[in-house]
Design a protein around this motif. Structure first.
Motif, mmCIF file in Angstrom:
data_model
loop_
_atom_site.group_PDB
_atom_site.id
_atom_site.type_symbol
_atom_site.label_atom_id
_atom_site.label_comp_id
_atom_site.label_asym_id
_atom_site.label_seq_id
_atom_site.Cartn_x
_atom_site.Cartn_y
_atom_site.Cartn_z
ATOM 1 N N ALA A 250 46.720 38.735 57.933
ATOM 2 C CA ALA A 250 46.112 37.867 56.920
ATOM 3 C C ALA A 250 44.912 38.517 56.242
ATOM 4 N N PRO A 251 43.899 39.001 56.977
ATOM 5 C CA PRO A 251 42.781 39.651 56.273
ATOM 6 C C PRO A 251 43.180 40.919 55.545
ATOM 7 N N ILE A 252 44.191 41.645 56.059
ATOM 8 C CA ILE A 252 44.643 42.849 55.362
ATOM 9 C C ILE A 252 45.244 42.482 54.011
ATOM 10 N N LEU A 253 46.094 41.462 53.967
ATOM 11 C CA LEU A 253 46.705 41.033 52.709
ATOM 12 C C LEU A 253 45.657 40.557 51.718
ATOM 13 N N VAL A 254 44.715 39.766 52.210
ATOM 14 C CA VAL A 254 43.692 39.216 51.313
ATOM 15 C C VAL A 254 42.833 40.329 50.732
ATOM 16 N N TYR A 255 42.370 41.235 51.594
ATOM 17 C CA TYR A 255 41.496 42.294 51.098
ATOM 18 C C TYR A 255 42.245 43.246 50.176
ATOM 19 N N SER A 256 43.530 43.446 50.426
ATOM 20 C CA SER A 256 44.313 44.336 49.565
ATOM 21 C C SER A 256 44.403 43.777 48.151
ATOM 22 N N THR A 257 44.636 42.465 48.028
ATOM 23 C CA THR A 257 44.728 41.867 46.694
ATOM 24 C C THR A 257 43.392 41.909 45.962
ATOM 25 N N LEU A 258 42.296 41.966 46.693
ATOM 26 C CA LEU A 258 40.989 42.074 46.055
ATOM 27 C C LEU A 258 40.583 43.522 45.806
ATOM 28 N N LEU A 259 41.197 44.458 46.534
ATOM 29 C CA LEU A 259 40.873 45.874 46.346
ATOM 30 C C LEU A 259 41.646 46.473 45.178
ATOM 31 N N ILE A 260 42.840 45.955 44.903
ATOM 32 C CA ILE A 260 43.661 46.489 43.809
ATOM 33 C C ILE A 260 42.930 46.408 42.463
ATOM 34 N N PRO A 261 42.361 45.251 42.071
ATOM 35 C CA PRO A 261 41.652 45.233 40.780
ATOM 36 C C PRO A 261 40.451 46.165 40.738
ATOM 37 N N THR A 262 39.788 46.355 41.872
ATOM 38 C CA THR A 262 38.677 47.313 41.910
ATOM 39 C C THR A 262 39.167 48.724 41.615
ATOM 40 N N ASN A 263 40.313 49.073 42.175
ATOM 41 C CA ASN A 263 40.879 50.397 41.920
ATOM 42 C C ASN A 263 41.356 50.533 40.480
ATOM 43 N N ILE A 264 41.863 49.458 39.891
ATOM 44 C CA ILE A 264 42.263 49.499 38.482
ATOM 45 C C ILE A 264 41.053 49.808 37.606
ATOM 46 N N LEU A 265 39.945 49.146 37.890
ATOM 47 C CA LEU A 265 38.728 49.383 37.107
ATOM 48 C C LEU A 265 38.205 50.803 37.323
ATOM 49 N N PHE A 266 38.317 51.302 38.553
ATOM 50 C CA PHE A 266 37.822 52.654 38.825
ATOM 51 C C PHE A 266 38.665 53.694 38.098
ATOM 52 N N GLU A 267 39.988 53.509 38.099
ATOM 53 C CA GLU A 267 40.852 54.439 37.354
ATOM 54 C C GLU A 267 40.557 54.375 35.874
ATOM 55 N N ALA A 268 40.340 53.163 35.357
ATOM 56 C CA ALA A 268 40.017 53.021 33.939
ATOM 57 C C ALA A 268 38.691 53.705 33.615
ATOM 58 N N ALA A 269 37.724 53.602 34.530
ATOM 59 C CA ALA A 269 36.429 54.252 34.308
ATOM 60 C C ALA A 269 36.573 55.770 34.271
ATOM 61 N N LEU A 270 37.369 56.329 35.184
ATOM 62 C CA LEU A 270 37.569 57.777 35.187
ATOM 63 C C LEU A 270 38.295 58.230 33.916
ATOM 64 N N SER A 271 39.312 57.481 33.500
ATOM 65 C CA SER A 271 40.009 57.833 32.262
ATOM 66 C C SER A 271 39.087 57.695 31.065
ATOM 67 N N PHE A 272 38.220 56.681 31.084
ATOM 68 C CA PHE A 272 37.261 56.493 29.995
ATOM 69 C C PHE A 272 36.297 57.669 29.917
ATOM 70 N N LEU A 273 35.930 58.217 31.081
ATOM 71 C CA LEU A 273 35.007 59.358 31.107
ATOM 72 C C LEU A 273 35.703 60.681 30.850
ATOM 73 N N GLY A 274 37.023 60.651 30.702
ATOM 74 C CA GLY A 274 37.763 61.856 30.357
ATOM 75 C C GLY A 274 38.204 62.699 31.523
ATOM 76 N N VAL A 275 38.133 62.181 32.750
ATOM 77 C CA VAL A 275 38.544 62.951 33.925
ATOM 78 C C VAL A 275 39.703 62.257 34.651
ATOM 79 N N GLY A 276 40.399 61.383 33.951
ATOM 80 C CA GLY A 276 41.557 60.723 34.533
ATOM 81 C C GLY A 276 42.830 61.446 34.141
ATOM 82 N N VAL A 277 43.858 60.680 33.851
ATOM 83 C CA VAL A 277 45.128 61.256 33.400
ATOM 84 C C VAL A 277 44.922 61.831 32.003
ATOM 85 N N ARG A 278 45.378 63.042 31.815
ATOM 86 C CA ARG A 278 45.142 63.731 30.554
ATOM 87 C C ARG A 278 46.030 63.195 29.441
#
Length: 331
Positions: A250-278
């Protein structure tokens, strides 16, 4: 003395017919999963978030089909829609039946198609990075909480080091160095960029869930079922994988659903800074980075920004509702 109860008429008439006939059904017990599902069904906001999440996953999976039906290839230029003087769409946005979200300035690429394909990159990186974080954090957190002693001390101090590490600066430096070469670790192109982002985001975020798992394990290891397993001669690995981990789902499922959007924002930040997917591979963060130069053309920034906003909000709403549904103290 109290008066005797009168059961000659009204009391018997009020009883259900099934009880009088001896056909009453036995009360059926409900599992924890059934109780959680009943709670979740009552939370319309969480169900809406779950529906949006499922829709986004389907869009990412069937991106080529969707773009083939109502879009254009995401890397194709449409210079005929761009003014040679202003380098902006001739009608201001380029929005129409052929281009649902308009076209980009300068090159005229279809924004709708790039957002649809960008969902594949963002969700893929977020899901796999979350999976990596959850696996590492759960295993190390459970080991630290169960064994204690020097094992707990080493793992806890390692968590402190990772939490203090400037992950954004490290990600920018490592991505910039690796992406300067055409290949590394036997990988090339987008495969190299995506794999590198998954490793950086997933490997350096495991201490967050690791601390949660450690705290949960410290509580579980004093429970009766763990003592019973020890008294029967069960060893540590058996207790961890067969007794504790099922109670941590139960806590693993809950935390995973809350960690996914954080990772989406982090990937977007890296791509915004020009060091993500080229580029020209479309990503939501990369589209925002390109849109900054054309702040007078709001639709270029609006649609990728809304894609990130809706995705993160949907995951957060679903995760919050899932947490309430799986809470044993909730009613």
């Amino acid at each position: 003395m109290t008066a005797p109860l009168d059961v000659s008429g009204s009391e018997l008439e009020a009883a259900p017919e099934a009880v009088l006939d001896g056909q009453a059904k036995a009360i059926q017990g409900r599992s924890l999963g059934q109780i959680a599902w009943m709670r979740l069904k009552r939370d319309k906001v969480a169900l809406t978030g779950a529906g949006v999440v499922i829709f986004l996953i389907l869009v990412a999976v069937f991106a080529p089909v969707i773009v083939g039906l109502i879009g254009h290839p995401p890397t194709d230029f449409n210079q005929d829609l761009i003014s040679s003087e202003t380098m902006a769409p001739k009608d201001g946005t380029g929005i129409g039946w052929d281009h649902l979200f308009g076209v980009e300035p300068v090159n005229g690429r279809d924004i709708f198609s790039r957002i649809v394909y960008g969902a594949r990159i963002s969700l893929l990186i977020a899901f796999l990075a979350t999976l990596l974080s959850v696996v590492i954090g759960t295993l190390l957190g459970v080991m630290a909480g169960y064994f204690g002693g020097w094992v707990d001390s080493v793992i806890s101090k390692t968590m402190d080091v990772f939490l203090a590490f400037p992950i954004l600066v490290f990600a920018m430096a490592l991505s910039g160095i690796v992406q300067q070469s055409d290949s590394a670790f036997g990988l090339t192109g987008d495969t190299l960029s995506v794999t590198l982002l998954i490793f950086i985001i997933g490997f350096f975020n495991w201490p967050y869930i690791g601390r949660i798992m450690r705290g949960q394990t410290l509580s579980l290891r004093e429970r009766e079922f763990v003592d019973a397993a020890r008294s029967l001669g069960a060893r540590g690995p058996y207790i961890i994988f067969r007794e504790m981990l099922p109670n941590l789902v139960a806590p693993i499922l809950v935390y995973s659903t809350l960690l996914i959007p954080t990772n989406i924002l982090f990937e977007a930040a890296l791509s915004f800074l020009g060091v993500g997917v080229r580029p020209p591979t479309p990503t939501w963060g990369g589209m925002l980075s390109e849109a900054v130069r054309f702040y007078t053309i709001p639709h270029f920034m609006f649609f990728p920004g809304m894609a990130i906003f809706i995705t993160v909000l949907a995951f957060n709403l679903f995760g919050d509702g899932l947490r309430d549904a799986l809470d044993p103290r909730a009613r």
